[in-house]
Design an enzyme around this catalytic site. Structure first.
Site, PDB file in Angstrom:
ATOM      1  NE  ARG A 131      -8.012   6.697   9.406  1.00  0.00           N
ATOM      2  CZ  ARG A 131      -7.009   6.464   8.282  1.00  0.00           C
ATOM      3  NH1 ARG A 131      -6.129   6.140   8.340  1.00  0.00           N
ATOM      4  NH2 ARG A 131      -7.677   6.892   6.939  1.00  0.00           N
TER       5      ARG A 131
ATOM      6  CD  GLN B  15      -3.334   4.034  10.656  1.00  0.00           C
ATOM      7  OE1 GLN B  15      -4.523   3.964  10.269  1.00  0.00           O
ATOM      8  NE2 GLN B  15      -2.373   4.691   9.913  1.00  0.00           N
TER       9      GLN B  15
ATOM     10  CG  ASP C 253      -2.122   0.966   1.207  1.00  0.00           C
ATOM     11  OD1 ASP C 253      -2.308   1.352  -0.101  1.00  0.00           O
ATOM     12  OD2 ASP C 253      -2.654   1.440   2.067  1.00  0.00           O
TER      13      ASP C 253
ATOM     14  CG  ASP D 285      -5.944   0.240   3.524  1.00  0.00           C
ATOM     15  OD1 ASP D 285      -6.025  -0.604   3.977  1.00  0.00           O
ATOM     16  OD2 ASP D 285      -5.007   1.433   3.852  1.00  0.00           O
TER      17      ASP D 285
ATOM     18  CG  HIS E 287      -4.224  10.692   2.451  1.00  0.00           C
ATOM     19  ND1 HIS E 287      -5.227  10.710   3.139  1.00  0.00           N
ATOM     20  CD2 HIS E 287      -3.470   9.768   2.645  1.00  0.00           C
ATOM     21  CE1 HIS E 287      -4.896   9.669   4.064  1.00  0.00           C
ATOM     22  NE2 HIS E 287      -3.699   8.909   3.641  1.00  0.00           N
TER      23      HIS E 287
ATOM     24  CB  THR F 280      -7.626  -4.819   1.744  1.00  0.00           C
ATOM     25  OG1 THR F 280      -6.554  -4.581   2.990  1.00  0.00           O
ATOM     26  CG2 THR F 280      -7.359  -3.785   0.820  1.00  0.00           C
TER      27      THR F 280
ATOM     28  CD  GLU G 142      -6.170   5.043   4.412  1.00  0.00           C
ATOM     29  OE1 GLU G 142      -5.334   4.452   3.672  1.00  0.00           O
ATOM     30  OE2 GLU G 142      -5.640   5.639   5.318  1.00  0.00           O
TER      31      GLU G 142
ATOM     32  CE  LYS H 195      -3.817   2.002   7.418  1.00  0.00           C
ATOM     33  NZ  LYS H 195      -4.479   2.925   6.147  1.00  0.00           N
TER      34      LYS H 195
ATOM     35  CD  GLU I 167      -5.274   2.911  -0.348  1.00  0.00           C
ATOM     36  OE1 GLU I 167      -4.416   2.174  -1.210  1.00  0.00           O
ATOM     37  OE2 GLU I 167      -5.196   2.992   0.765  1.00  0.00           O
TER      38      GLU I 167
ATOM     39  CD  GLU J  53      -7.526  12.865   3.833  1.00  0.00           C
ATOM     40  OE1 GLU J  53      -6.947  13.431   3.095  1.00  0.00           O
ATOM     41  OE2 GLU J  53      -7.502  11.683   3.417  1.00  0.00           O
TER      42      GLU J  53
END
Lengths: 403, 403
Positions: free
Chosen positions: B229, B232, B117, B225, B124, B249, B191, B245, B193, B352
């Site tokens: 948080r 992490q 990844d 993904d 970002h 996925t 996420e 993570k 992606e 975000e």
């Protein structure tokens, strides 16, 4: 000496019987082998000749079918193999399937699914912390005593012992440099580790508890996590090691089943911090393994890291790795992280042994800070076995070649 | 409407033809399918009926054999498929092998080898930097403009669109807490992606140059993904994301071949820093892709990230990933990293979009900071195609279920 008469004290006697995959002399075909002294038993062929129900499981080009078969099959197969190589009445039948070790080609013994690398030696983590963060109040990061820190590595570049390691190129940048430069790594290092091989899978969404470790993990091997320290230092913030590690990871050709290491089980070091319940092993069977590792550069022993000093056990690592619901697959491999004991001569990396190049090692063929092209690194190990015997682990060796 | 008469403007017309793996209604067997409008063509069966030499390559339970076959085969197969679904004389032969999309089961289309990844959106990376390191002089880490930062993720937990995502549990610790606590993640995020799928492998020790990107990469897909948080934040120092993570996925069921995206190729943003030669794409063909992504929570669009804003291209990521000599395997998957554009409504994560929970999103079914159990997240996208047509990417969707 006849193959069955393994000398007294041989660490690969019938009490050991590690598994590998080999091709006999003159053949490209791969099949499962079991090491006995200086010989390899063609396990599938022997099973077939003896009418064993495990013949189909063993006459395969990788260990994965055996790994997937689960603990009952592992025990049954081991019991059968032990009988075939120890009971005199089997000798005539089994003898034709023993090949001299020197005559065969050894292969990567299993197909690696995911590869995870941990960081479980307190001595190693403290050394690294002191080298790279000399001003920090604590050489350990705040999370270190609360969870086994780990990350995913590249499974596709796991190679078998004996495979040459091409010196990697990449970006590096010293703190004072204006911009990074590109070139071959000048700080190529080793990490002496133990790798654990997952056999039985687990479903997505269901954590594997501490107590189920031996239902899932088949065995272990030696592992050298080659590391380009200069590439790693520039790349690793904020997402961790990547190209500094992904060019090669070497594993021994022999996987020692956990059942061969019953006498080697020891309690891990005393825990200095209370553990969350899923990691609390105070009521579990001893989770450590007393493996005596030796690291040699060009045949000269530079370190003897004791695996019994590892703070986090393989069972804790497995429980942690799956506590978020991540599934296990047959062939998953996880490394212990560099094994470093408390003494200077017990450190499992050149980074630590030379204190990041400050204190070069004196070898018979000259000084070393990091690895030179042509250097050969060999990890070997043994563990206490039954009745004072030693259980040998298959060595892992690799030679550095210019990129 | 007959299957061949895809409506004008359908983003899955014969100009697109993405590949997947499906089981027809009432069957457990998996085989390669190609999407045409609201139908799936059984590619192997059609090839067999038409006497195509590719029948054996397509009548398989995964895309891996086709992926491994390399670029010439990819082009030949695509040309043949296009003819089968557009030339009227083939219709009678091909029609029996078209299944309504709603009647089939879609599977993970390929066996994932390694999963990497990246972190290639400047918007970002700046947003994350501002949120987590508000006092830093520069919101980007010093290496960000010099190399595509990446890390290895867990390949075994890559799941196909539609698979439920079990909320992960793990450790978390707020800065003010004395010790970590254990429990279900309370900051579960997405996420948005794009994932790139490697077809042709490369040998260990030999980097893949920028110009060889399309010799190795077969196609792309949408990728979510999922990220815890809170887990992490506590685990990731110093070795990067791991359990935050690795629980899941999600990828779309359809892999769009790069050959369908020729019209979507665009130059990446202007480079603000000189690049080392192996990453310098100023003399290469345009390496960006103009993909318009849409992120919906429970059917409500919350963001529209533009992939054309990504600083690092997929070709640069591949060159970087192999510059240390790491080999490629068929089935390697690498994600772009979260796609976030410069506008607030173009951000590809809730982290975000809600500025780490400070600014909740107003959805028709209530406010959201992070994901609630039962929430369904769907990524969809299209790209400019030939003659003003749109090339649709297969959506990737997943529902959060309690752990």
């Amino acid at each position: 000496m006849p193959p069955f008469e393994v000398p007294e004290g041989d660490p690969f006697g019938p009490h050991n019987l590690p598994y590998g995959v080999f091709s006999p002399a003159g053949s490209q075909e791969r099949t499962v082998g079991v090491r006995l002294g200086d010989h390899v038993l063609d396990a599938g062929a022997a099973a077939h000749a003896l009418g064993s129900p495990y013949a189909a499981l063993l006459a395969r080009p990788t260990l994965n079918p055996l790994l997937a078969a689960g603990r009952t099959a592992w025990s049954d197969v081991r019991r059968a193999l032990t009988a075939w190589v120890t009971v005199p009445s089997h000798r005539e039948t089994v003898a034709p399937f023993l090949h001299p070790l020197s005559s065969v080609t050894l292969h990567l013994p299993f197909e690696v699914a995911d590869y995870v690398d941990f960081y479980a030696s307190e001595n190693h983590a403290r050394n690294v912390g002191q080298i790279f963060r000399p001003d920090a109040a604590d050489s350990l990061t705040p999370n270190w005593k609360h969870l086994p820190i780990g990350y995913h590595g590249r499974a596709g570049t796991v190679v078998v012992s004996g495979t040459d390691v091409v010196r990697p190129s990449g970006q590096r940048k010293a703190p004072g440099d204006a911009a990074p430069v590109f070139g071959p790594s000048v700080r190529l290092d080793i990490e002496a580790e133990v790798g654990f091989v997952v056999g039985a899978p687990s479903p997505l969404g269901r954590p594997v508890p501490l107590a189920d470790f031996r239902e899932h993990v088949f065995g272990l091997c030696l592992l050298n996590d080659w590391s380009a320290r200069d590439i790693q230092a520039w790349e690793y913030v904020p997402l961790g090691p990547f190209l500094g590690k992904s060019f090669a990871t070497s594993v021994s050709a022999w996987i020692t089943p956990l059942d061969a290491l019953e006498e080697a089980r020891v309690a891990p070091p005393e825990r200095t911090h209370p553990l969350l319940p899923y990691l609390d092993d105070s009521q579990e069977e001893p989770g450590g393994y007393d493996l005596r590792i030796s690291v040699a550069v060009n045949g000269h022993v530079v370190s003897e890291p004791p695996f019994s000093t590892m703070y986090w056990t393989a069972a804790q690592q497995l429980a942690h790795m799956t506590v978020n619901g991540a599934s296990l697959r047959t062939g998953d491999l996880y490394g212990s992280g560099t094994v470093s004991g408390p003494e200077p001569a017990q450190r499992g990396s050149l980074l630590e042994l030379t204190w990041n190049g400050r204190d070069p090692l004196e070898l018979p063929d000259g000084k070393r800070t990091f690895l030179e092209d042509g250097d050969v690194v060999t990890l070997s190990a043994w563990a206490p076995g039954p009745d004072g015997a030693r259980v040998g682990l298959g060595e892992v060796t690799g030679r550095i070649v210019a990129g």
